[in-house]
Write a protein that holds these residues in place. Structure first.
Motif, PDB file in Angstrom:
ATOM      1  N   SER A   1      31.269  42.767  34.795  1.00  0.00           N
ATOM      2  CA  SER A   1      32.618  43.214  34.434  1.00  0.00           C
ATOM      3  C   SER A   1      33.513  43.298  35.657  1.00  0.00           C
ATOM      4  N   TYR A   2      32.973  43.795  36.769  1.00  0.00           N
ATOM      5  CA  TYR A   2      33.745  43.839  38.017  1.00  0.00           C
ATOM      6  C   TYR A   2      34.160  42.430  38.426  1.00  0.00           C
ATOM      7  N   ASP A   3      33.223  41.480  38.344  1.00  0.00           N
ATOM      8  CA  ASP A   3      33.538  40.095  38.693  1.00  0.00           C
ATOM      9  C   ASP A   3      34.615  39.533  37.769  1.00  0.00           C
ATOM     10  N   LEU A   4      34.463  39.813  36.483  1.00  0.00           N
ATOM     11  CA  LEU A   4      35.368  39.281  35.472  1.00  0.00           C
ATOM     12  C   LEU A   4      36.791  39.796  35.665  1.00  0.00           C
ATOM     13  N   LEU A   5      36.917  41.075  36.008  1.00  0.00           N
ATOM     14  CA  LEU A   5      38.231  41.698  36.154  1.00  0.00           C
ATOM     15  C   LEU A   5      38.772  41.610  37.574  1.00  0.00           C
ATOM     16  N   GLY A   6      37.982  41.024  38.475  1.00  0.00           N
ATOM     17  CA  GLY A   6      38.443  40.902  39.853  1.00  0.00           C
ATOM     18  C   GLY A   6      38.534  42.233  40.565  1.00  0.00           C
ATOM     19  N   LEU A   7      37.536  43.107  40.341  1.00  0.00           N
ATOM     20  CA  LEU A   7      37.547  44.445  40.926  1.00  0.00           C
ATOM     21  C   LEU A   7      36.541  44.549  42.065  1.00  0.00           C
TER      22      LEU A   7
ATOM     23  N   LEU B   1      41.622  46.433  42.849  1.00  0.00           N
ATOM     24  CA  LEU B   1      41.602  44.988  42.659  1.00  0.00           C
ATOM     25  C   LEU B   1      41.227  44.287  43.960  1.00  0.00           C
ATOM     26  N   ARG B   2      40.491  43.200  43.854  1.00  0.00           N
ATOM     27  CA  ARG B   2      40.257  42.369  45.024  1.00  0.00           C
ATOM     28  C   ARG B   2      41.597  41.821  45.507  1.00  0.00           C
ATOM     29  N   GLY B   3      41.768  41.841  46.812  1.00  0.00           N
ATOM     30  CA  GLY B   3      43.042  41.411  47.368  1.00  0.00           C
ATOM     31  C   GLY B   3      44.036  42.533  47.547  1.00  0.00           C
ATOM     32  N   ALA B   4      43.654  43.772  47.185  1.00  0.00           N
ATOM     33  CA  ALA B   4      44.554  44.914  47.339  1.00  0.00           C
ATOM     34  C   ALA B   4      44.779  45.212  48.818  1.00  0.00           C
ATOM     35  N   THR B   5      46.007  45.589  49.154  1.00  0.00           N
ATOM     36  CA  THR B   5      46.309  46.004  50.518  1.00  0.00           C
ATOM     37  C   THR B   5      45.836  47.442  50.729  1.00  0.00           C
ATOM     38  N   ALA B   6      45.808  47.849  52.002  1.00  0.00           N
ATOM     39  CA  ALA B   6      45.387  49.219  52.317  1.00  0.00           C
ATOM     40  C   ALA B   6      46.262  50.264  51.619  1.00  0.00           C
TER      41      ALA B   6
END
Length: 356
Positions: free
Chosen positions: A266-272, A289-294
């Motif tokens: 689910s984490y992979d699917l949602l990009g978390l 989210l993956r790609g989130a800034t600090a």
């Protein structure tokens, strides 16, 4: 993270819900009514356990996932549309877990008369596509009325929305789920309030009988995955004491509980991804989210931290554990100060410096 468990009647939705949440909801009862059972469970993460042993905090808090067992979908909503109550429940979910029956059981007849996993997947997909198509057509009608009136909202915004919704309409008319339509971040803002069902990431779970081999299913859509498990067996294991469950899993050749695997998928699917905050008071896992800034990651902790963000002290989980603590990480130059543009990586430990 909120995940809705859906499927046709007698597919084993509640069985999977019990396996994931260690629940005891009655199974095998199809009332046809709209019902939703929810449970919040901890996200298993060995890294949290190791950090807890390192820092011996007063409390440890794992990331959470909410599962909703959603009853009421029977494959016939394409005729009359999905009811408002059911649609509201589905729209609230970040992603969907579609349980598809693969097992034969004379005592529990399939509502369609036979077991056909690919047919059942298609039925649910088509229901969602048709529901989204109706919503898009209504939006296009409203946009056409706005253009005729020539007053109100900005004309360029109306034009951009029209172009986008016409593109969505063309895909849906060809029975293409909106997951497969490439949409830019700017375009996503234009339809963010719609909660399109065929746009939601979906994990297809092939529900097998004990010892049954998984059928070969080709489901090639974006933001989707297919996984097979033995639902009844997984539910039985989930309700055992941990030491008994371990022996049971070894006996049946199951490498990990379904809860762990479902959450990872689910984490992979949602990009978390997860990041951590640590200290003597609390060790805690957060989801972003993956790609989130600090600053965006800081906002997951508290909005004030994002508003007043100055810097983030960052160290990777691997470096912190290998070196044995903050002081050692600082001495080896592994503890860094990062600014507003820094992209947070999975497993990093953050300490936010802020001023509000």
């Amino acid at each position: 993270m909120r995940l809705g468990i859906i499927g046709l009647p007698q597919s084993g939705k509640t069985t999977l819900f019990n396996a994931l949440t260690r629940g005891t909801q009655p199974t095998g009862i199809a009332t046809g009514k709209i019902e939703v059972h929810t449970a919040v469970v901890d996200v298993p993460d060995d890294r949290v356990d190791i950090l807890t042993r390192m820092f011996t905090p007063k409390k440890t808090i794992y990331a959470k996932v909410t599962y909703g067992d959603i009853a009421g979908l029977d494959g016939s909503s394409g005729k009359s549309g999905i009811s408002g109550q059911l649609l509201n429940q589905l729209a609230q979910m970040d992603g969907l877990i579609h349980v598809v029956r693969c097992f034969e059981d004379e005592a529990v007849p399939h509502p369609r008369g036979s077991v056909d996993p690919l047919r059942d997947i298609t039925i649910m997909d088509n229901d969602f596509v048709l529901n989204d198509l109706v919503s898009v057509e209504r939006k296009l009608e409203r946009l056409a009325e706005e253009r005729k009136k020539g007053a109100g909202r900005d004309k360029s915004l109306i034009e951009r929305e029209t172009v986008l919704f016409e593109r969505l309409h063309a895909a849906l008319e060809q029975e293409i789920p909106l997951r497969d339509v490439e949409i830019s971040p700017e375009e996503e803002k234009l339809y963010s309030g719609f909660g399109f069902l065929s746009r939601k990431p979906v994990l297809i779970v092939l529900n097998l009988a004990e010892g049954q081999s998984a059928p070969e299913i080709h489901y090639e859509h974006l933001h989707s995955q297919v996984v097979a498990l033995q639902g009844k067996l997984e539910m039985d294991i989930a309700q055992l004491p941990p030491e008994d469950a371990e022996l049971f899993m070894q006996e049946y050749g199951i490498s990990e509980p379904s809860l762990n695997r479902m959450i990872r998928l689910s984490y992979d699917l949602l990009g978390l991804q997860s990041f951590f905050t640590v200290g003597p008071d609390e060790v805690r896992a957060w989801t972003t989210l993956r790609g989130a800034t600090a600053p965006e990651a800081a906002g997951e902790i508290h909005t004030d931290l994002q508003k007043g963000f100055i810097r983030a002290e960052v160290v990777s989980y691997e470096d912190l554990v290998e070196l044995g603590g903050y002081n050692e990480a600082r001495a080896k130059g592994k503890l860094r100060l990062e600014g507003k543009e820094y992209i947070v990586k999975d497993g990093e430990i953050l300490n936010i410096r802020f001023n509000v």
